[in-house]
Design an enzyme around this catalytic site. Structure first.
Site, PDB file in Angstrom:
ATOM      1  N   HIS A   1      32.829  47.588  31.825  1.00 58.08           N
ATOM      2  CA  HIS A   1      32.723  46.855  33.086  1.00 58.08           C
ATOM      3  C   HIS A   1      31.368  47.065  33.747  1.00 58.08           C
ATOM      4  O   HIS A   1      30.585  47.924  33.342  1.00 58.08           O
ATOM      5  CB  HIS A   1      33.865  47.247  34.027  1.00 58.08           C
ATOM      6  CG  HIS A   1      33.909  48.691  34.430  1.00 58.08           C
ATOM      7  ND1 HIS A   1      33.091  49.214  35.413  1.00 58.08           N
ATOM      8  CD2 HIS A   1      34.693  49.710  34.003  1.00 58.08           C
ATOM      9  CE1 HIS A   1      33.368  50.501  35.569  1.00 58.08           C
ATOM     10  NE2 HIS A   1      34.341  50.831  34.720  1.00 58.08           N
TER      11      HIS A   1
ATOM     12  N   CYS B   1      35.544  55.054  31.189  1.00 57.66           N
ATOM     13  CA  CYS B   1      35.143  53.665  30.992  1.00 57.66           C
ATOM     14  C   CYS B   1      33.664  53.583  30.612  1.00 57.66           C
ATOM     15  O   CYS B   1      32.897  54.515  30.836  1.00 57.66           O
ATOM     16  CB  CYS B   1      35.383  52.855  32.264  1.00 57.66           C
ATOM     17  SG  CYS B   1      37.130  52.512  32.578  1.00 57.66           S
TER      18      CYS B   1
END
Length: 192
Positions: free
Chosen positions: A152, A168
Protein backbone atom coordinates in the site's frame (compact mmCIF):
# COMPACT_ATOMS: atom_id res chain seq x y z
CA UNK A 1 41.78 18.13 -20.22
CA UNK A 2 38.05 18.72 -19.66
CA UNK A 3 37.17 16.03 -22.18
CA UNK A 4 38.67 13.26 -20.02
CA UNK A 5 36.15 13.68 -17.12
CA UNK A 6 33.28 13.99 -19.60
CA UNK A 7 34.34 10.77 -21.35
CA UNK A 8 34.75 9.01 -17.99
CA UNK A 9 31.20 10.00 -16.98
CA UNK A 10 29.84 8.86 -20.34
CA UNK A 11 31.54 5.47 -19.98
CA UNK A 12 30.26 5.03 -16.42
CA UNK A 13 26.71 6.04 -17.33
CA UNK A 14 26.78 3.87 -20.42
CA UNK A 15 27.22 0.87 -18.13
CA UNK A 16 24.15 1.74 -16.04
CA UNK A 17 21.44 -0.82 -16.28
CA UNK A 18 18.43 1.26 -15.28
CA UNK A 19 16.11 3.88 -16.70
CA UNK A 20 13.67 6.26 -15.01
CA UNK A 21 9.96 5.52 -15.44
CA UNK A 22 7.50 8.41 -15.91
CA UNK A 23 4.85 9.10 -13.28
CA UNK A 24 1.37 7.68 -13.90
CA UNK A 25 -1.52 9.95 -14.76
CA UNK A 26 -3.37 11.02 -11.62
CA UNK A 27 -7.03 11.82 -11.08
CA UNK A 28 -8.07 15.18 -9.59
CA UNK A 29 -8.76 13.41 -6.27
CA UNK A 30 -5.29 11.80 -6.32
CA UNK A 31 -3.65 15.15 -6.98
CA UNK A 32 -5.62 16.91 -4.24
CA UNK A 33 -5.06 14.18 -1.62
CA UNK A 34 -1.39 13.67 -2.43
CA UNK A 35 -0.77 17.41 -2.02
CA UNK A 36 -1.85 16.98 1.63
CA UNK A 37 0.50 14.05 2.38
CA UNK A 38 3.84 15.04 3.93
CA UNK A 39 6.66 15.12 1.40
CA UNK A 40 10.06 13.52 1.83
CA UNK A 41 13.27 13.94 -0.08
CA UNK A 42 13.52 11.15 -2.64
CA UNK A 43 16.52 8.85 -2.32
CA UNK A 44 17.54 7.74 -5.84
CA UNK A 45 18.29 4.23 -4.54
CA UNK A 46 14.57 3.85 -3.89
CA UNK A 47 13.25 5.51 -7.04
CA UNK A 48 11.09 3.93 -9.72
CA UNK A 49 13.42 2.40 -12.31
CA UNK A 50 13.24 0.07 -15.29
CA UNK A 51 16.00 -2.50 -14.65
CA UNK A 52 17.25 -5.88 -15.81
CA UNK A 53 15.20 -8.48 -13.93
CA UNK A 54 17.21 -9.76 -10.94
CA UNK A 55 14.41 -12.11 -9.74
CA UNK A 56 14.17 -14.71 -12.53
CA UNK A 57 10.43 -15.01 -11.80
CA UNK A 58 7.63 -15.12 -14.38
CA UNK A 59 6.39 -11.86 -15.94
CA UNK A 60 3.58 -10.32 -13.91
CA UNK A 61 5.03 -11.51 -10.59
CA UNK A 62 5.68 -9.02 -7.78
CA UNK A 63 8.84 -9.81 -5.80
CA UNK A 64 9.73 -8.01 -2.58
CA UNK A 65 13.36 -8.25 -1.50
CA UNK A 66 13.04 -7.25 2.15
CA UNK A 67 16.77 -6.96 2.85
CA UNK A 68 17.22 -4.61 -0.12
CA UNK A 69 13.98 -2.69 0.64
CA UNK A 70 13.01 -3.10 -3.03
CA UNK A 71 9.90 -4.35 -4.83
CA UNK A 72 10.12 -5.64 -8.40
CA UNK A 73 7.32 -6.07 -10.92
CA UNK A 74 8.65 -8.60 -13.41
CA UNK A 75 8.12 -7.61 -17.05
CA UNK A 76 8.67 -9.59 -20.25
CA UNK A 77 12.04 -9.59 -22.05
CA UNK A 78 14.19 -9.85 -18.93
CA UNK A 79 13.13 -6.48 -17.50
CA UNK A 80 11.50 -5.40 -14.23
CA UNK A 81 10.19 -2.24 -12.63
CA UNK A 82 11.97 -1.53 -9.36
CA UNK A 83 10.40 0.49 -6.54
CA UNK A 84 11.71 1.42 -3.09
CA UNK A 85 9.62 0.20 -0.16
CA UNK A 86 9.29 0.15 3.60
CA UNK A 87 9.17 -3.39 4.94
CA UNK A 88 8.13 -5.00 8.21
CA UNK A 89 10.07 -4.21 11.33
CA UNK A 90 12.14 -7.21 12.42
CA UNK A 91 9.51 -8.35 14.92
CA UNK A 92 6.67 -8.03 12.40
CA UNK A 93 8.26 -9.03 9.10
CA UNK A 94 6.46 -11.49 6.86
CA UNK A 95 7.81 -13.63 4.04
CA UNK A 96 6.01 -16.01 1.80
CA UNK A 97 3.94 -16.34 -1.35
CA UNK A 98 0.53 -14.74 -1.79
CA UNK A 99 -1.94 -13.56 -4.41
CA UNK A 100 -3.38 -10.10 -4.99
CA UNK A 101 -6.99 -10.81 -4.06
CA UNK A 102 -8.36 -7.27 -4.11
CA UNK A 103 -7.34 -3.75 -5.06
CA UNK A 104 -8.67 -0.48 -3.63
CA UNK A 105 -8.20 3.25 -4.26
CA UNK A 106 -7.81 5.45 -1.16
CA UNK A 107 -8.92 2.49 0.98
CA UNK A 108 -10.42 2.63 4.45
CA UNK A 109 -8.12 1.32 7.18
CA UNK A 110 -9.24 -1.19 9.78
CA UNK A 111 -6.23 -2.00 11.99
CA UNK A 112 -6.17 -5.60 13.22
CA UNK A 113 -6.88 -6.31 16.89
CA UNK A 114 -3.24 -7.14 17.69
CA UNK A 115 -2.14 -3.75 16.36
CA UNK A 116 -4.76 -1.96 18.48
CA UNK A 117 -3.50 -3.88 21.54
CA UNK A 118 0.07 -2.70 20.83
CA UNK A 119 -0.94 0.86 20.00
CA UNK A 120 -4.29 1.79 21.61
CA UNK A 121 -4.23 5.19 19.88
CA UNK A 122 -4.79 3.68 16.39
CA UNK A 123 -8.31 3.52 15.05
CA UNK A 124 -10.19 2.75 11.85
CA UNK A 125 -10.42 5.59 9.34
CA UNK A 126 -11.78 6.33 5.92
CA UNK A 127 -9.46 6.74 2.94
CA UNK A 128 -7.65 10.04 2.57
CA UNK A 129 -4.33 11.80 3.03
CA UNK A 130 -4.04 10.99 6.77
CA UNK A 131 -4.80 7.30 6.26
CA UNK A 132 -1.71 5.06 6.67
CA UNK A 133 -2.72 2.96 3.63
CA UNK A 134 -2.21 5.92 1.32
CA UNK A 135 -3.43 6.16 -2.26
CA UNK A 136 -3.88 2.48 -3.12
CA UNK A 137 -3.81 -0.95 -1.52
CA UNK A 138 -3.23 -4.42 -2.93
CA UNK A 139 -4.75 -6.97 -0.52
CA UNK A 140 -2.82 -10.24 -0.22
CA UNK A 141 -4.34 -13.70 0.24
CA UNK A 142 -2.71 -17.06 0.82
CA UNK A 143 -4.70 -20.23 0.12
CA UNK A 144 -7.86 -18.13 -0.30
CA UNK A 145 -7.49 -16.51 3.16
CA UNK A 146 -6.65 -12.86 3.78
CA UNK A 147 -3.10 -12.58 5.15
CA UNK A 148 -3.92 -9.16 6.68
CA UNK A 149 -0.80 -7.93 4.85
CA UNK A 150 -1.00 -5.35 2.11
CA UNK A 151 1.14 -3.58 -0.44
CA UNK A 152 0.00 0.00 0.00
CA UNK A 153 0.86 3.68 -0.12
CA UNK A 154 1.93 5.65 2.92
CA UNK A 155 1.50 8.87 4.82
CA UNK A 156 5.12 8.49 5.98
CA UNK A 157 7.20 8.68 2.78
CA UNK A 158 10.33 9.50 4.78
CA UNK A 159 10.41 5.84 5.92
CA UNK A 160 10.87 4.39 2.43
CA UNK A 161 14.00 2.23 2.56
CA UNK A 162 13.50 1.28 6.22
CA UNK A 163 12.13 -1.67 8.19
CA UNK A 164 9.40 0.22 10.02
CA UNK A 165 5.98 -1.27 9.24
CA UNK A 166 3.93 -3.91 11.04
CA UNK A 167 4.56 -6.30 8.17
CA UNK A 168 2.91 -4.54 5.24
CA UNK A 169 4.90 -3.33 2.26
CA UNK A 170 4.64 0.47 1.99
CA UNK A 171 5.38 2.44 -1.16
CA UNK A 172 5.45 6.11 -2.07
CA UNK A 173 1.91 7.03 -3.14
CA UNK A 174 2.94 7.85 -6.72
CA UNK A 175 4.66 4.44 -6.93
CA UNK A 176 1.73 2.45 -5.53
CA UNK A 177 -0.55 4.16 -8.08
CA UNK A 178 1.86 3.09 -10.83
CA UNK A 179 1.98 -0.52 -9.53
CA UNK A 180 -1.81 -0.60 -8.98
CA UNK A 181 -2.36 0.43 -12.62
CA UNK A 182 -0.08 -2.35 -13.89
CA UNK A 183 -1.08 -5.35 -11.73
CA UNK A 184 -4.32 -7.33 -12.01
CA UNK A 185 -6.02 -9.21 -9.18
CA UNK A 186 -4.70 -12.75 -9.16
CA UNK A 187 -1.06 -11.64 -9.55
CA UNK A 188 1.50 -13.62 -7.59
CA UNK A 189 3.44 -11.84 -4.83
CA UNK A 190 6.65 -13.30 -3.38
CA UNK A 191 8.10 -11.68 -0.27
CA UNK A 192 11.66 -12.86 0.45
Amino acid sequence: MRIVPIMACAILLGGCNFKAVPDPTLSARDTAFMALVPQAEDDPRYGRWLVSDPTKEAPGTIVVETKERLLYLVLPDGKALQYGVTVGDEAYGWTGRATVSRKAEWPAWHPPAEMIRRWPHVHAMEGGPANPLGARALYLSEGGRDTLYRIHGTNEPEKIGQAASSGCIRMRNIDVVDLFNRVPTGATVIVR
